[in-house]
Design a protein around this motif. Structure first.
Motif, PDB file in Angstrom:
ATOM      1  N   SER A  42       2.240  27.290 -53.698  1.00  0.00           N
ATOM      2  CA  SER A  42       1.391  28.158 -52.866  1.00  0.00           C
ATOM      3  C   SER A  42       1.374  29.576 -53.416  1.00  0.00           C
ATOM      4  O   SER A  42       2.405  30.082 -53.861  1.00  0.00           O
ATOM      5  CB  SER A  42       1.933  28.204 -51.437  1.00  0.00           C
ATOM      6  N   GLY A  43       0.196  30.164 -53.393  1.00  0.00           N
ATOM      7  CA  GLY A  43       0.073  31.557 -53.819  1.00  0.00           C
ATOM      8  C   GLY A  43       0.045  31.730 -55.330  1.00  0.00           C
ATOM      9  O   GLY A  43       0.102  32.846 -55.838  1.00  0.00           O
ATOM     10  N   THR A  44      -0.082  30.624 -56.043  1.00  0.00           N
ATOM     11  CA  THR A  44      -0.027  30.693 -57.501  1.00  0.00           C
ATOM     12  C   THR A  44      -1.373  31.088 -58.115  1.00  0.00           C
ATOM     13  O   THR A  44      -1.449  31.408 -59.294  1.00  0.00           O
ATOM     14  CB  THR A  44       0.461  29.328 -58.034  1.00  0.00           C
ATOM     15  N   GLY A  45      -2.439  31.034 -57.328  1.00  0.00           N
ATOM     16  CA  GLY A  45      -3.729  31.506 -57.831  1.00  0.00           C
ATOM     17  C   GLY A  45      -4.791  30.419 -57.983  1.00  0.00           C
ATOM     18  O   GLY A  45      -5.806  30.627 -58.644  1.00  0.00           O
ATOM     19  N   LYS A  46      -4.623  29.289 -57.302  1.00  0.00           N
ATOM     20  CA  LYS A  46      -5.596  28.184 -57.460  1.00  0.00           C
ATOM     21  C   LYS A  46      -6.962  28.586 -56.905  1.00  0.00           C
ATOM     22  O   LYS A  46      -7.985  28.392 -57.552  1.00  0.00           O
ATOM     23  CB  LYS A  46      -5.067  26.912 -56.767  1.00  0.00           C
ATOM     24  N   THR A  47      -6.953  29.136 -55.701  1.00  0.00           N
ATOM     25  CA  THR A  47      -8.227  29.569 -55.106  1.00  0.00           C
ATOM     26  C   THR A  47      -8.820  30.717 -55.920  1.00  0.00           C
ATOM     27  O   THR A  47     -10.040  30.787 -56.120  1.00  0.00           O
ATOM     28  CB  THR A  47      -8.021  29.971 -53.627  1.00  0.00           C
ATOM     29  N   THR A  48      -7.963  31.590 -56.412  1.00  0.00           N
ATOM     30  CA  THR A  48      -8.435  32.693 -57.252  1.00  0.00           C
ATOM     31  C   THR A  48      -9.120  32.151 -58.501  1.00  0.00           C
ATOM     32  O   THR A  48     -10.175  32.656 -58.913  1.00  0.00           O
ATOM     33  CB  THR A  48      -7.242  33.603 -57.627  1.00  0.00           C
ATOM     34  N   LEU A  49      -8.564  31.103 -59.075  1.00  0.00           N
ATOM     35  CA  LEU A  49      -9.176  30.489 -60.264  1.00  0.00           C
ATOM     36  C   LEU A  49     -10.580  29.968 -59.937  1.00  0.00           C
ATOM     37  O   LEU A  49     -11.532  30.176 -60.701  1.00  0.00           O
ATOM     38  CB  LEU A  49      -8.297  29.345 -60.777  1.00  0.00           C
ATOM     39  N   LEU A  50     -10.718  29.335 -58.781  1.00  0.00           N
ATOM     40  CA  LEU A  50     -12.040  28.841 -58.370  1.00  0.00           C
ATOM     41  C   LEU A  50     -13.010  30.012 -58.222  1.00  0.00           C
ATOM     42  O   LEU A  50     -14.173  29.926 -58.616  1.00  0.00           O
ATOM     43  CB  LEU A  50     -11.956  28.060 -57.051  1.00  0.00           C
ATOM     44  N   ARG A  51     -12.529  31.103 -57.670  1.00  0.00           N
ATOM     45  CA  ARG A  51     -13.396  32.288 -57.479  1.00  0.00           C
ATOM     46  C   ARG A  51     -13.822  32.878 -58.816  1.00  0.00           C
ATOM     47  O   ARG A  51     -14.923  33.392 -58.949  1.00  0.00           O
ATOM     48  CB  ARG A  51     -12.691  33.328 -56.598  1.00  0.00           C
ATOM     49  N   HIS A  52     -12.956  32.771 -59.817  1.00  0.00           N
ATOM     50  CA  HIS A  52     -13.346  33.217 -61.162  1.00  0.00           C
ATOM     51  C   HIS A  52     -14.451  32.315 -61.728  1.00  0.00           C
ATOM     52  O   HIS A  52     -15.421  32.785 -62.310  1.00  0.00           O
ATOM     53  CB  HIS A  52     -12.149  33.165 -62.112  1.00  0.00           C
ATOM     54  N   ILE A  53     -14.274  31.008 -61.554  1.00  0.00           N
ATOM     55  CA  ILE A  53     -15.222  30.044 -62.134  1.00  0.00           C
ATOM     56  C   ILE A  53     -16.613  30.223 -61.521  1.00  0.00           C
ATOM     57  O   ILE A  53     -17.629  30.102 -62.206  1.00  0.00           O
ATOM     58  CB  ILE A  53     -14.698  28.592 -61.960  1.00  0.00           C
ATOM     59  N   THR A  54     -16.645  30.545 -60.225  1.00  0.00           N
ATOM     60  CA  THR A  54     -17.941  30.695 -59.558  1.00  0.00           C
ATOM     61  C   THR A  54     -18.462  32.132 -59.649  1.00  0.00           C
ATOM     62  O   THR A  54     -19.504  32.453 -59.079  1.00  0.00           O
ATOM     63  CB  THR A  54     -17.835  30.301 -58.069  1.00  0.00           C
ATOM     64  N   GLY A  55     -17.723  32.990 -60.340  1.00  0.00           N
ATOM     65  CA  GLY A  55     -18.185  34.361 -60.550  1.00  0.00           C
ATOM     66  C   GLY A  55     -18.058  35.248 -59.330  1.00  0.00           C
ATOM     67  O   GLY A  55     -18.641  36.329 -59.285  1.00  0.00           O
ATOM     68  N   GLN A  56     -17.282  34.836 -58.327  1.00  0.00           N
ATOM     69  CA  GLN A  56     -17.091  35.674 -57.140  1.00  0.00           C
ATOM     70  C   GLN A  56     -16.087  36.788 -57.419  1.00  0.00           C
ATOM     71  O   GLN A  56     -16.034  37.766 -56.701  1.00  0.00           O
ATOM     72  CB  GLN A  56     -16.557  34.832 -55.970  1.00  0.00           C
ATOM     73  N   LEU A  57     -15.273  36.580 -58.436  1.00  0.00           N
ATOM     74  CA  LEU A  57     -14.236  37.562 -58.755  1.00  0.00           C
ATOM     75  C   LEU A  57     -14.145  37.696 -60.272  1.00  0.00           C
ATOM     76  O   LEU A  57     -14.036  36.684 -60.978  1.00  0.00           O
ATOM     77  CB  LEU A  57     -12.894  37.043 -58.200  1.00  0.00           C
ATOM     78  N   LYS A  58     -14.213  38.922 -60.738  1.00  0.00           N
ATOM     79  CA  LYS A  58     -14.115  39.145 -62.193  1.00  0.00           C
ATOM     80  C   LYS A  58     -12.647  39.332 -62.580  1.00  0.00           C
ATOM     81  O   LYS A  58     -11.908  40.036 -61.884  1.00  0.00           O
ATOM     82  CB  LYS A  58     -14.915  40.394 -62.588  1.00  0.00           C
ATOM     83  N   PRO A  59     -12.243  38.740 -63.703  1.00  0.00           N
ATOM     84  CA  PRO A  59     -10.850  38.925 -64.140  1.00  0.00           C
ATOM     85  C   PRO A  59     -10.685  40.287 -64.820  1.00  0.00           C
ATOM     86  O   PRO A  59     -11.681  40.948 -65.138  1.00  0.00           O
ATOM     87  CB  PRO A  59     -10.668  37.791 -65.147  1.00  0.00           C
ATOM     88  N   ASP A  60      -9.448  40.686 -65.077  1.00  0.00           N
ATOM     89  CA  ASP A  60      -9.209  41.925 -65.819  1.00  0.00           C
ATOM     90  C   ASP A  60      -9.519  41.712 -67.300  1.00  0.00           C
ATOM     91  O   ASP A  60      -9.929  42.643 -67.991  1.00  0.00           O
ATOM     92  CB  ASP A  60      -7.760  42.374 -65.640  1.00  0.00           C
ATOM     93  N   ALA A  61      -9.309  40.495 -67.780  1.00  0.00           N
ATOM     94  CA  ALA A  61      -9.656  40.170 -69.165  1.00  0.00           C
ATOM     95  C   ALA A  61      -9.810  38.664 -69.286  1.00  0.00           C
ATOM     96  O   ALA A  61      -9.346  37.909 -68.428  1.00  0.00           O
ATOM     97  CB  ALA A  61      -8.564  40.667 -70.109  1.00  0.00           C
ATOM     98  N   GLY A  62     -10.496  38.253 -70.355  1.00  0.00           N
ATOM     99  CA  GLY A  62     -10.628  36.819 -70.614  1.00  0.00           C
ATOM    100  C   GLY A  62     -12.067  36.362 -70.574  1.00  0.00           C
ATOM    101  O   GLY A  62     -12.964  37.108 -70.168  1.00  0.00           O
TER     102      GLY A  62
END
Ligand code: ATP
Length: 268
Positions: A42-62
């Protein structure tokens, strides 16, 4: 489009949120046509990863490439286009309580285009048939069991023929029969509709039955990657703890705390 390329290709993903490092150099591929499970504490970033894939959240790099498009560089319109091709299924099903099953499934069609009513009806009934609920078209969400609601949500997720289907915790709260039905549907729909699926879930036994490959994310990195069989035989500390269900390991049982004796007021 090169169909041998993964549908999603992530390289060098770095993300910090609220002063915390979530991803620290993550590389990950989601192969076309497969079912890929993303697991991790829990809290490891799975939902965050999904948000990156759908472009809802931009990463700092990558780099995050979805179907040949670098999501990080897309403008609003291009992102909108991309999201049109992605279907979502969430654990709470998120059905509109005042709408019938039929209208819930029709909703994404009506929202995006003015289609003739007969076409809407045919598409909705086809999708409801695919999840075994054509006969339930006239019911209201309150009349559905949890498993039925999840299947209606699945029909709605595929109503616009997405290329990518994202499941976020699709098994939560399902009884064994409903769970089996949902598992079977995920497999069948993926094969018959030529979908690519990403599944975030904690239920290892269910994932073993449905996923082609698993990424285990932990401490900002990919801790393990492979087929369910390979990972459950895993030899690393992460796979042993995660797939072996051990209480202690790289994820400690104890939350970080002051010295126990000092906390209890004993002289040290
Ligand atoms: N907008 C935000 N601002 C600050 N911190 C955030 C934000 N979004 C998420 N986080 C933090 O990022 C971390 C990862 O969250 P995320 O929801 O991706 O985890 P998860 O692996 O999906 O967890 P779970 O399995 O419990 O659902 C968490 O520590 C969360 O508190």
């Amino acid at each position: 489009m090169n169909v041998t390329e993964p549908l999603v290709r992530i390289r060098g993903l770095m993300t910090r949120l609220g002063g915390k490092t979530i991803f620290d150099g993550v590389d990950l591929d989601i192969p076309r046509g497969g079912i890929t499970a993303i697991m991790g504490p829990s809290g490891t970033g799975k939902t965050t990863l999904l948000r990156h894939i759908t472009g809802q959240l931009k990463p700092d790099a990558g780099e995050i490439v979805v179907d040949g498009r670098n999501v990080v560089m897309l403008d609003r319109d291009a992102l909108f286009d991309l999201r049109e091709k992605i279907g979502y299924l969430f654990q709470n099903s998120a059905l509109l309580t005042d709408f019938s099953v039929f209208e819930n499934v029709a909703f994404p069609l009506r929202q995006h285009a003015r289609l003739p009513e007969e076409l809407v009806r045919n598409i909705v009934l086809t999708k409801l048939q695919a999840v075994g609920l054509r006969g339930a078209a006239g019911l209201m969400p309150a009349e559905l069991s949890g498993g039925m609601a999840r299947r209606v949500a699945l029909a709605r997720a595929i109503v616009r023929d997405p290329m990518l289907l994202i499941y976020d915790e699709p098994f939560v709260g399902l009884d064994p029969i409903a769970l089996n039905q949902v598992l079977k549907l995920i497999r069948t729909l993926n094969a018959t509709l030529g979908l690519t699926s990403i599944l975030v879930a904690h239920e290892l036994s269910a994932i073993r039955r449905v996923a082609d490959n698993i990424y285990l994310i932990a401490a900002g990195k990919i801790a393990a990657h492979g087929s369910p069989e390979a990972l459950t035989r895993g030899e690393t500390a992460w796979t042993k703890q995660f797939f072996g269900g051990e209480a202690d390991g790289p994820v400690p049982f104890h939350y970080p705390a002051r010295d126990y004796a000092a906390d209890l007021g004993f002289p040290t």
